[in-house]
Design a protein around this motif. Structure first.
Motif, mmCIF file in Angstrom:
data_model
loop_
_atom_site.group_PDB
_atom_site.id
_atom_site.type_symbol
_atom_site.label_atom_id
_atom_site.label_comp_id
_atom_site.label_asym_id
_atom_site.label_seq_id
_atom_site.Cartn_x
_atom_site.Cartn_y
_atom_site.Cartn_z
ATOM 1 N N UNK A 81 0.863 -1.302 -0.156
ATOM 2 C CA UNK A 81 0.059 -0.074 0.127
ATOM 3 C C UNK A 81 0.805 1.264 -0.069
ATOM 4 N N UNK A 82 1.961 1.107 0.765
ATOM 5 C CA UNK A 82 2.968 2.341 0.773
ATOM 6 C C UNK A 82 3.411 2.616 -0.470
ATOM 7 N N UNK A 84 1.898 2.387 -3.499
ATOM 8 C CA UNK A 84 0.788 2.935 -4.335
ATOM 9 C C UNK A 84 0.384 4.357 -3.752
ATOM 10 N N UNK A 85 0.385 4.545 -2.440
ATOM 11 C CA UNK A 85 -0.140 5.426 -1.805
ATOM 12 C C UNK A 85 0.783 7.090 -2.415
ATOM 13 N N UNK A 86 -0.108 7.959 -2.528
ATOM 14 C CA UNK A 86 0.630 9.102 -3.011
ATOM 15 C C UNK A 86 0.642 10.231 -1.894
ATOM 16 N N UNK A 87 1.896 10.478 -1.536
ATOM 17 C CA UNK A 87 2.060 11.572 -0.385
ATOM 18 C C UNK A 87 1.221 12.685 -0.533
ATOM 19 N N UNK A 89 -2.046 12.930 -0.788
ATOM 20 C CA UNK A 89 -3.293 12.897 -1.667
ATOM 21 C C UNK A 89 -4.330 13.204 -0.901
ATOM 22 N N UNK A 90 -4.451 12.718 0.454
ATOM 23 C CA UNK A 90 -5.476 12.691 1.306
ATOM 24 C C UNK A 90 -5.397 14.202 2.077
ATOM 25 N N UNK B 285 -5.414 3.165 -1.728
ATOM 26 C CA UNK B 285 -4.117 3.106 -1.171
ATOM 27 C C UNK B 285 -3.665 4.282 -0.478
ATOM 28 N N UNK B 286 -3.902 5.355 -0.991
ATOM 29 C CA UNK B 286 -3.737 6.821 -0.373
ATOM 30 C C UNK B 286 -4.540 6.865 0.881
ATOM 31 N N UNK B 287 -5.933 6.709 0.526
ATOM 32 C CA UNK B 287 -6.929 6.717 1.875
ATOM 33 C C UNK B 287 -6.346 5.916 2.960
ATOM 34 N N UNK B 288 -6.195 4.513 2.722
ATOM 35 C CA UNK B 288 -5.734 3.428 3.528
ATOM 36 C C UNK B 288 -4.384 3.798 4.376
ATOM 37 N N UNK B 289 -3.540 4.177 3.717
ATOM 38 C CA UNK B 289 -2.170 4.925 4.421
ATOM 39 C C UNK B 289 -2.347 5.813 5.235
ATOM 40 N N UNK B 290 -3.355 6.888 4.835
ATOM 41 C CA UNK B 290 -3.304 7.919 5.798
ATOM 42 C C UNK B 290 -4.175 7.493 7.052
#
Lengths: 102, 381
Positions: A81-82, A84-87, A89-90, B285-290
């Protein structure tokens, strides 16, 4: 074949379990996947789909080529997940409203 | 396949199989269920499996409470494991509108007897999910008796129980036409022949629309793709479904250990597209990582798409169709069909059998869309 032989290595599904659900009337790889979880693990059915198609063919009298494999879904390999996650983004401070949609 | 039955049910999802079961349980065993693919191959088998009672209207909350009551005894009743777990639902508020709406909701829900309460961000991490990042969270509502179950196993359990009572189930048998004569339904035409029946129940999700159209019935249902992903299995570390309407997210840990979750893209175009997108994978993925930083090192193994069958008020369409006697609808569940399936199916089965349902469902008849403006429940995800 010995009933204890493992067919799906990711989810530990045996030949015996597969034969039993075919006897109960499940005759496609998609149905067997949903009930026994074979093909849902890290390899996503790369090892077992072919074997299960062959077992179905043997049990039902169909040709192996006529037994469809389950839908292949992304990602093609497990991804963290890390990765794919975009810093950034949320941003929970710019949200508005309470949406009708989840 | 039989060519005659008392009732034909179109659709082998959770609601269709449950209607078949409750009809047979009530004595109407002369039923045939026809399914275009395999059981749960449509929206049911693609859903997140959450069972929520926290709604913003009295009618929806009552229906959901009744459904949880049915779910809680279903494994004994059907003689099957459906992975039912009352792990709760934690609904996160981020905006002024969330806070105002949730305070109103909780008052209504508590008045109906629901075990729901408001939690501060500290209470969330101290009492419910220590691993949750509460940055930006204003408050949450938490209902410990909210639940989840496995949609495949639930559908199979209903189908097996219906079959044991005498219901015939025909898979890979798409319906090509609903047959009518003089304003009455007379049966269905399928890819494998015709079945005559005085009662037909259309429970085909988004596909209910073209099926109803063959009988001249217009259902205001629009299909929208929704996507979900699932991770590798982890030892159990949290129990509730965690959702937010304003952030747009829902996720839970299933019994097998995987974390499963998704969100709806508000810009998703209408249509029958069920393919997987990279954009969903990265955004989710961004939501779950956050929300749960410890998930950063966890791997995603699979993603998939399914269809919401959305109605203009995000409420299902239930009941007999004006102008076509004996033709019943149960579709348009708008993304929350699984969670209310048991009670809805009981009520629809009662109506189909000509009995008075235990809860009035006339407000959900399709005719509401031609009678004036409709109101939407604000708690749809």
């Amino acid at each position: 074949m010995n009933r204890d032989v493992i067919i799906c290595r990711c989810e530990d599904v045996t030949y015996g379990e597969i034969v039993d659900v075919i006897d109960e009337g499940l005759t496609t790889t998609e149905e067997i996947k949903r009930v026994l979880r074979c093909g849902m693990g890290p390899c996503q059915g790369r090892t077992c789909s072919r074997l299960i198609a062959r077992i179905i063919a043997e049990k039902t009298g169909a040709k192996v080529a006529d037994v469809p494999y389950p839908t292949v879904r992304p990602p093609s390999r497990p991804v963290e997940i890390g990765t794919l996650a975009e810093p950034g983004a949320v941003n929970v401070r710019t949200l508005t409203g309470t949406s009708d949609e989840e | 396949m039989r060519n005659r039955a008392q009732c034909v049910i179109i659709g082998g999802g959770v609601v269709g199989t449950a209607i078949a079961y409750y009809l047979a349980k009530g004595g109407m065993t002369d039923c045939v269920l026809v399914e275009a693919g395999y059981l749960s191959s449509g929206a049911t088998g693609r859903c997140g499996g959450g069972i929520r009672q926290q709604w913003s209207t009295e009618a929806n909350t009552r229906l959901a409470i009744e459904s949880v009551r049915e779910f809680s005894t279903l494994e004994d009743e059907l003689g099957a494991d459906i992975e039912f777990l009352q792990g709760g639902y934690l609904v996160l508020a981020y905006t002024d509108e969330d806070v105002a709406q949730f305070e109103k909701n909780v008052g209504l829900q508590q008045a109906l007897g629901l075990d729901v309460s408001i939690l501060t961000p500290d209470e969330i991490t101290e009492r419910v999910v220590p691993q949750l990042n509460t940055d930006g969270v204003r408050m949450a509502t938490y209902c410990p008796s909210d639940a989840s179950a496995n949609p495949f196993l639930t559908t199979m359990a209903y189908a097996d129980a219906a079959h044991r009572l005498g219901v015939e189930i025909e898979l890979f048998t798409p319906v090509t036409r609903v047959l009518t004569e003089h304003g009455k339904v007379t049966g269905v035409e399928t890819s494998r022949g015709t079945i005559s029946a005085p009662l037909v129940v259309n429970v085909a999700g988004s596909h209910s629309v073209p099926i109803a159209a063959t009988a001249g019935v217009d259902l205001p249902i629009t299909p929208y793709r929704r996507q979900i992903l699932v991770t590798e299995p982890l030892e159990r570390f949290f129990h509730p479904m965690i959702i937010s309407f304003s952030l747009g997210v829902y996720f839970r840990q299933v019994r097998h250990g995987s974390v499963i979750g998704g969100f709806g893209d508000p810009d998703e175009p209408a249509g029958f597209n069920q393919t997987s997108s990279l954009e969903f994978l990265t955004t989710m993925s961004s939501k779950l990582a956050f929300l749960m930083p410890r998930l950063r090192s966890v791997k995603i193994v699979r993603q998939w798409g399914g269809l919401y069958d959305l109605t203009p008020d995000a409420q299902p369409i239930l009941g007999e169709t004006d102008g076509v006697e004996g033709f019943f609808q149960a579709s348009g569940f708008s993304g929350h069909g699984f969670m209310i399936a048991p009670k809805v199916a009981i009520l629809v089965a009662q109506v189909v059998a000509g009995q008075k349902p235990d809860l009035d469902i006339s407000r959900l008849n399709v005719r509401r869309f031609t009678e004036g403006p409709v109101t939407t429940d604000r708690s749809v995800v």
